[in-house]
Design a protein around this motif. Structure first.
Motif, PDB file in Angstrom:
ATOM      1  N   TYR A   1      -4.236 -23.632   9.471  1.00  0.00           N
ATOM      2  CA  TYR A   1      -4.284 -24.059   7.993  1.00  0.00           C
ATOM      3  C   TYR A   1      -3.034 -23.696   7.396  1.00  0.00           C
ATOM      4  O   TYR A   1      -2.406 -22.641   7.416  1.00  0.00           O
ATOM      5  CB  TYR A   1      -5.292 -22.931   7.408  1.00  0.00           C
ATOM      6  CG  TYR A   1      -5.451 -23.325   5.732  1.00  0.00           C
ATOM      7  CD1 TYR A   1      -6.241 -24.637   5.614  1.00  0.00           C
ATOM      8  CD2 TYR A   1      -5.130 -22.379   5.060  1.00  0.00           C
ATOM      9  CE1 TYR A   1      -6.407 -24.565   4.201  1.00  0.00           C
ATOM     10  CE2 TYR A   1      -5.189 -22.627   3.596  1.00  0.00           C
ATOM     11  CZ  TYR A   1      -5.880 -23.823   3.229  1.00  0.00           C
ATOM     12  OH  TYR A   1      -5.959 -24.052   1.756  1.00  0.00           O
TER      13      TYR A   1
ATOM     14  N   HIS B   1     -10.651 -21.104   7.941  1.00  0.00           N
ATOM     15  CA  HIS B   1     -10.745 -21.236   6.551  1.00  0.00           C
ATOM     16  C   HIS B   1     -11.766 -21.805   5.969  1.00  0.00           C
ATOM     17  O   HIS B   1     -12.497 -21.110   4.879  1.00  0.00           O
ATOM     18  CB  HIS B   1      -9.303 -22.054   6.317  1.00  0.00           C
ATOM     19  CG  HIS B   1      -9.118 -22.471   4.754  1.00  0.00           C
ATOM     20  ND1 HIS B   1      -9.175 -21.294   3.745  1.00  0.00           N
ATOM     21  CD2 HIS B   1      -9.278 -23.617   4.224  1.00  0.00           C
ATOM     22  CE1 HIS B   1      -9.036 -21.928   2.714  1.00  0.00           C
ATOM     23  NE2 HIS B   1      -9.357 -23.019   2.708  1.00  0.00           N
TER      24      HIS B   1
ATOM     25  N   HIS C   1     -14.325 -28.767   1.720  1.00  0.00           N
ATOM     26  CA  HIS C   1     -13.429 -28.835   0.566  1.00  0.00           C
ATOM     27  C   HIS C   1     -12.019 -29.529   1.057  1.00  0.00           C
ATOM     28  O   HIS C   1     -11.171 -30.270   0.668  1.00  0.00           O
ATOM     29  CB  HIS C   1     -13.097 -27.711  -0.405  1.00  0.00           C
ATOM     30  CG  HIS C   1     -12.412 -26.679   0.297  1.00  0.00           C
ATOM     31  ND1 HIS C   1     -12.768 -25.649   1.176  1.00  0.00           N
ATOM     32  CD2 HIS C   1     -10.736 -26.454   0.241  1.00  0.00           C
ATOM     33  CE1 HIS C   1     -11.771 -24.879   1.655  1.00  0.00           C
ATOM     34  NE2 HIS C   1     -10.569 -25.360   1.030  1.00  0.00           N
ATOM     35  N   ASP C   2     -11.658 -29.009   2.619  1.00  0.00           N
ATOM     36  CA  ASP C   2     -10.272 -29.430   3.234  1.00  0.00           C
ATOM     37  C   ASP C   2     -10.486 -30.418   4.273  1.00  0.00           C
ATOM     38  O   ASP C   2      -9.773 -30.800   5.139  1.00  0.00           O
ATOM     39  CB  ASP C   2      -9.839 -28.250   3.710  1.00  0.00           C
ATOM     40  CG  ASP C   2      -8.921 -27.682   2.580  1.00  0.00           C
ATOM     41  OD1 ASP C   2      -8.365 -28.277   1.596  1.00  0.00           O
ATOM     42  OD2 ASP C   2      -8.495 -26.409   2.780  1.00  0.00           O
TER      43      ASP C   2
ATOM     44  N   ASP D   1     -11.432 -20.747  -1.948  1.00  0.00           N
ATOM     45  CA  ASP D   1     -10.467 -21.155  -1.324  1.00  0.00           C
ATOM     46  C   ASP D   1      -9.167 -20.359  -1.052  1.00  0.00           C
ATOM     47  O   ASP D   1      -8.636 -19.997   0.139  1.00  0.00           O
ATOM     48  CB  ASP D   1      -9.889 -22.579  -2.019  1.00  0.00           C
ATOM     49  CG  ASP D   1      -9.158 -23.446  -1.086  1.00  0.00           C
ATOM     50  OD1 ASP D   1      -8.815 -22.997  -0.090  1.00  0.00           O
ATOM     51  OD2 ASP D   1      -8.586 -24.445  -1.751  1.00  0.00           O
TER      52      ASP D   1
END
Ligand code: FE
Length: 180
Positions: free
Chosen positions: A18, A28, A52-53, A154
């Motif tokens: 990440y 993450h 989300h990523d 996050d």
């Protein structure tokens, strides 16, 4: 099954670093989802935190990605993938999570100084601190507050070696929220 598909993306790229942090993409994502669970977030927002990523994990989608208009903005890549599979409650916070950082930098003076070095660096590439007009526009989005909550998780989901629930723990939530 959507869970199997998402599982596959984490198999493929979950061990990638990440950017600039001491955790992998998968660590993450799982830490972010765990923080959402700990705060009693809705199933949709827990799923949003987990994926989300996902835009960073889609690089095996095909070599013609650029031809299909997918650029390097990972929140847009993620949104493009998610929108046919999940309702807006999942997709919109994902799409807005980078904007939420720009927003928080504008409205919470303390926030920017707490960001990691990598996150401060990417802020500049992402458009910097929001202008007052951008702040107003952001606030008008019905999912703005969900995106802000996601953003805080996050930012915190970068702890090396933290023990959290595995991906399988989210299978039911994912299938429950999925449109297909
Ligand atoms: Fe993230």
């Amino acid at each position: 099954m959507v869970f199997e598909e998402i599982h596959g993306f984490f198999e493929g790229h979950g061990d990638d670093a990440y950017f600039g942090e001491k955790v992998s993409q998968k660590e993450h994502a799982l830490q972010c989802a765990q923080l959402a669970v700990n705060e009693g977030a809705s199933d949709a927002l827990v799923v949003a935190a987990l994926v989300h990523d996902i835009g960073h994990l889609l690089h095996d989608e095909g070599e013609d990605a650029a031809d299909r208009g997918i650029d390097t903005k990972h929140e847009d890549d993620g949104y493009a993938y998610l929108k046919s599979r999940f309702p807006q409650e999942v997709c919109e916070p994902v799409r807005l999570h980078v904007e939420a950082k720009r927003y928080l930098c504008a409205v919470e003076p303390e926030y920017m100084s707490q960001l990691s070095e990598a996150s401060q660096l990417s802020l500049r590439l992402q458009g910097g601190v929001m202008s007052p007009e951008e702040v107003e526009r952001f606030r008008a989005n019905p999912y703005a507050q969900d995106a802000v909550r996601l953003r805080h998780w996050d930012d915190a989901a970068k702890i090396h070696g933290l023990e959290v629930l595995g991906l399988e723990a989210y299978a039911d939530r994912i299938e429950k929220c999925a449109l297909v």
